[in-house]
Design an enzyme around this catalytic site. Structure first.
Site, PDB file in Angstrom:
ATOM      1  N   SER A 129      19.002  39.221  79.091  1.00  0.00           N
ATOM      2  CA  SER A 129      19.300  37.823  78.764  1.00  0.00           C
ATOM      3  C   SER A 129      20.741  37.688  78.339  1.00  0.00           C
ATOM      4  O   SER A 129      21.149  38.288  77.340  1.00  0.00           O
ATOM      5  CB  SER A 129      18.422  37.372  77.592  1.00  0.00           C
ATOM      6  OG  SER A 129      18.624  38.231  76.493  1.00  0.00           O
ATOM      7  N   LYS A 182      20.591  51.046  77.652  1.00  0.00           N
ATOM      8  CA  LYS A 182      21.087  50.353  78.859  1.00  0.00           C
ATOM      9  C   LYS A 182      22.563  49.995  78.701  1.00  0.00           C
ATOM     10  O   LYS A 182      23.305  49.950  79.679  1.00  0.00           O
ATOM     11  CB  LYS A 182      20.221  49.138  79.189  1.00  0.00           C
ATOM     12  CG  LYS A 182      20.221  48.006  78.154  1.00  0.00           C
ATOM     13  CD  LYS A 182      21.327  46.999  78.360  1.00  0.00           C
ATOM     14  CE  LYS A 182      21.403  45.989  77.239  1.00  0.00           C
ATOM     15  NZ  LYS A 182      22.520  45.045  77.376  1.00  0.00           N
TER      16      LYS A 182
HETATM   17  N1  LIG Z   1      25.614  37.934  73.730  1.00  0.00           N
HETATM   18  C1  LIG Z   1      24.552  38.227  74.467  1.00  0.00           C
HETATM   19  O1  LIG Z   1      24.447  37.785  75.636  1.00  0.00           O
HETATM   20  C2  LIG Z   1      23.456  39.062  73.897  1.00  0.00           C
HETATM   21  C3  LIG Z   1      23.611  39.787  72.717  1.00  0.00           C
HETATM   22  N2  LIG Z   1      22.595  40.558  72.254  1.00  0.00           N
HETATM   23  C4  LIG Z   1      22.755  41.336  71.048  1.00  0.00           C
HETATM   24  O2  LIG Z   1      22.953  40.491  69.924  1.00  0.00           O
HETATM   25  C5  LIG Z   1      23.693  41.176  68.930  1.00  0.00           C
HETATM   26  C6  LIG Z   1      24.802  40.251  68.459  1.00  0.00           C
HETATM   27  O3  LIG Z   1      25.630  40.049  69.591  1.00  0.00           O
HETATM   28  P1  LIG Z   1      26.433  38.719  69.844  1.00  0.00           P
HETATM   29  O4  LIG Z   1      25.772  37.557  69.204  1.00  0.00           O
HETATM   30  O5  LIG Z   1      26.690  38.633  71.282  1.00  0.00           O
HETATM   31  O6  LIG Z   1      27.773  39.082  69.064  1.00  0.00           O
HETATM   32  P2  LIG Z   1      29.016  38.163  68.749  1.00  0.00           P
HETATM   33  O7  LIG Z   1      30.208  39.052  68.784  1.00  0.00           O
HETATM   34  O8  LIG Z   1      29.029  36.952  69.600  1.00  0.00           O
HETATM   35  O9  LIG Z   1      28.770  37.690  67.254  1.00  0.00           O
HETATM   36  C7  LIG Z   1      28.484  38.557  66.212  1.00  0.00           C
HETATM   37  C8  LIG Z   1      28.119  37.696  65.028  1.00  0.00           C
HETATM   38  O10 LIG Z   1      27.633  38.511  63.988  1.00  0.00           O
HETATM   39  C9  LIG Z   1      28.148  37.982  62.793  1.00  0.00           C
HETATM   40  N3  LIG Z   1      28.166  39.001  61.765  1.00  0.00           N
HETATM   41  C10 LIG Z   1      28.767  40.193  61.786  1.00  0.00           C
HETATM   42  N4  LIG Z   1      28.543  40.858  60.638  1.00  0.00           N
HETATM   43  C11 LIG Z   1      27.772  40.047  59.887  1.00  0.00           C
HETATM   44  C12 LIG Z   1      27.219  40.147  58.603  1.00  0.00           C
HETATM   45  N5  LIG Z   1      27.377  41.236  57.854  1.00  0.00           N
HETATM   46  N6  LIG Z   1      26.508  39.110  58.127  1.00  0.00           N
HETATM   47  C13 LIG Z   1      26.334  38.021  58.874  1.00  0.00           C
HETATM   48  N7  LIG Z   1      26.834  37.848  60.100  1.00  0.00           N
HETATM   49  C14 LIG Z   1      27.546  38.866  60.598  1.00  0.00           C
HETATM   50  C15 LIG Z   1      29.541  37.509  63.143  1.00  0.00           C
HETATM   51  O11 LIG Z   1      29.923  36.580  62.189  1.00  0.00           O
HETATM   52  P3  LIG Z   1      31.463  36.160  61.963  1.00  0.00           P
HETATM   53  O12 LIG Z   1      31.754  35.242  63.117  1.00  0.00           O
HETATM   54  O13 LIG Z   1      31.422  35.507  60.639  1.00  0.00           O
HETATM   55  O14 LIG Z   1      32.258  37.439  62.009  1.00  0.00           O
HETATM   56  C16 LIG Z   1      29.292  36.899  64.506  1.00  0.00           C
HETATM   57  O15 LIG Z   1      28.914  35.564  64.391  1.00  0.00           O
HETATM   58  C17 LIG Z   1      24.201  42.461  69.581  1.00  0.00           C
HETATM   59  O16 LIG Z   1      23.443  43.554  69.140  1.00  0.00           O
HETATM   60  C18 LIG Z   1      23.977  42.226  71.065  1.00  0.00           C
HETATM   61  O17 LIG Z   1      23.722  43.426  71.784  1.00  0.00           O
HETATM   62  C19 LIG Z   1      21.398  40.624  72.892  1.00  0.00           C
HETATM   63  C20 LIG Z   1      21.187  39.918  74.056  1.00  0.00           C
HETATM   64  C21 LIG Z   1      22.199  39.096  74.638  1.00  0.00           C
HETATM   65  O1  LIG Z   2      22.292  42.471  76.198  1.00  0.00           O
HETATM   66  C1  LIG Z   2      22.791  41.737  77.014  1.00  0.00           C
HETATM   67  C2  LIG Z   2      22.065  41.279  78.212  1.00  0.00           C
HETATM   68  O2  LIG Z   2      20.706  41.515  78.115  1.00  0.00           O
HETATM   69  C3  LIG Z   2      24.198  41.332  76.861  1.00  0.00           C
HETATM   70  O3  LIG Z   2      24.972  42.349  77.373  1.00  0.00           O
HETATM   71  P1  LIG Z   2      26.412  42.642  76.776  1.00  0.00           P
HETATM   72  O4  LIG Z   2      26.260  42.885  75.308  1.00  0.00           O
HETATM   73  O5  LIG Z   2      26.881  43.818  77.540  1.00  0.00           O
HETATM   74  O6  LIG Z   2      27.244  41.421  77.053  1.00  0.00           O
END
Ligand SMILES: NC(=O)C1=CN([C@@H]2O[C@H](COP(=O)(O)OP(=O)(O)OC[C@H]3O[C@@H](n4cnc5c(N)ncnc54)[C@H](OP(=O)(O)O)[C@@H]3O)[C@@H](O)[C@H]2O)C=CC1
Ligand SMILES: O=C(CO)COP(=O)(O)O
Length: 317
Positions: A129, A182
């Site tokens: 996703s 992955k």
């Molecule tokens: N993006 C995607 O398409 C997908 C992501 N994921 C997973 O989701 C997880 C997050 O990724 P993603 O959302 O993309 O990452 P981003 O880089 O977009 O955002 C990370 C977020 O985490 C916040 N954060 C970091 N540290 C803390 C903390 N201690 N307390 C509260 N908030 C915190 C940051 O806040 P701030 O802005 O204040 O620094 C930021 O908003 C990862 O493990 C990723 O693998 C899973 C599926 C899809």
């Molecule tokens: O986990 C994801 C898709 O399932 C998002 O992948 P990336 O963190 O590599 O962008």
């Protein structure tokens, strides 16, 4: 049942938007001000407007009123975040939305929740996703993992929306392994493509990477069927074949010899190191993971890494 999302990155915001189309949702961000006024997350998920039923707050105590809390912070930040706010999170259903394994312990998010907030129910939401697909309402299928099947069923129902279809499993180790590994294999595939090694090399890395995922899963007593599902094979295919993936793009930049923006969340980089350490400790053969860890740490380049993989002893498939 009310739901809150803790962590307003791309994924947390996308999930909050999707869930808010079916009922009230609170999204907690450390810096909530801009999102409260603009009703979008311009930094992480531009051009996706928040529905009226999505409330943004900077007050974790307010967000933590909900019984179901989705936690969407990067994997290596999870333990500190849980530890800091454990008193507010205790007794809740905590659904980890992060993918990876922790450096130093080799643990995934469900185990870390169990250690840091032992009175909470730990679950994981993972699978193929991209955040922008979910936020735009495109059809997406994910895996909801929770050791207790009754809770898994309730969470599956609560978190399924018109566009987000959830399958469930009680095999949380398998679900978190698939999402973690992955990303490592996606870095390898991106590196091969970036270095011009071709689609056949990518297919080989993807397939042999899947063999590594199953090998580690067997070692950790996860179920092979989980790895063959959305959280494993499904996410592997998505991430290894799309330049939307940040892990794949990091690999591409390594293959092309270009620098990569260090502020972008790339879970596979830390996870490669965590899994490589785990493999060394337990005598497991995970050669692609080993070369990805070496690429990340600048101990190899793509051509020497590929030479190592090609020179391995011949074996049965
Ligand atoms: N993006 C995607 O398409 C997908 C992501 N994921 C997973 O989701 C997880 C997050 O990724 P993603 O959302 O993309 O990452 P981003 O880089 O977009 O955002 C990370 C977020 O985490 C916040 N954060 C970091 N540290 C803390 C903390 N201690 N307390 C509260 N908030 C915190 C940051 O806040 P701030 O802005 O204040 O620094 C930021 O908003 C990862 O493990 C990723 O693998 C899973 C599926 C899809
Ligand atoms: O986990 C994801 C898709 O399932 C998002 O992948 P990336 O963190 O590599 O962008």
């Amino acid at each position: 049942m009310s739901i809150s999302v803790l962590g307003a990155g791309a994924f947390g915001t996308a999930l909050a938007i999707s869930l808010a189309n079916k009922g009230p949702v609170t999204l907690w961000a450390r810096e909530a001000g801009d999102m409260q006024t603009s009703r979008q997350n311009a930094a992480r998920l531009p051009d996706c407007r928040f529905p009226p039923s999505l409330k943004v707050t900077g007050d974790l105590q307010e967000a933590a009123q909900a019984p179901i809390l989705l936690i969407a912070v990067p994997m290596q930040k999870l333990r500190d975040m849980l530890r800091e706010h454990a008193a507010l999170l205790t007794g809740k259903q905590l659904v980890a939305c992060c993918k990876g394994m922790e450096i130093g312990t080799g643990l995934g998010p469900v185990s870390i929740i169990a250690q840091e907030v032992p009175q909470a129910t730990a679950a994981i939401l993972t699978g193929p996703s991209f955040a922008s697909d979910i936020a735009r309402g495109l059809p997406t299928a994910l895996t909801l993992g929770c050791a207790d099947d009754t809770t898994a069923k309730a969470l599956q129902k609560a978190l399924t929306t018109d566009n987000l279809r959830l399958y469930r499993t009680t095999d949380t180790i398998g679900a978190e392994l698939g999402g973690a590994l992955k990303n490592v294999i996606a870095i390898a595939c991106g590196a091969a493509m970036g270095a011009g090694l071709g689609e056949s090399a990518r297919a080989a890395l993807l397939t042999r990477g899947f063999a590594e995922m199953k090998r580690l899963a067997r070692h950790l007593d996860a179920q092979p069927d989980t790895l063959a599902g959305l959280s494993g094979f499904g996410d592997l295919v998505l991430t290894c074949t799309s330049a939307q993936s940040r892990n794949y793009r990091l690999g591409q930049s390594i293959g092309e010899g270009r620098p990569f923006d260090q502020t972008i969340t790339v879970e596979g980089a830390a996870t490669a190191r965590a899994v490589h350490a785990l493999a060394q400790d337990s005598g497991l053969d995970l050669p692609i993971t080993a070369v990805v860890a070496a690429l990340i740490e600048n101990r190899q380049n793509v051509s020497s890494a590929m030479a190592i993989l090609l020179a391995r002893p011949l074996k049965e498939e």
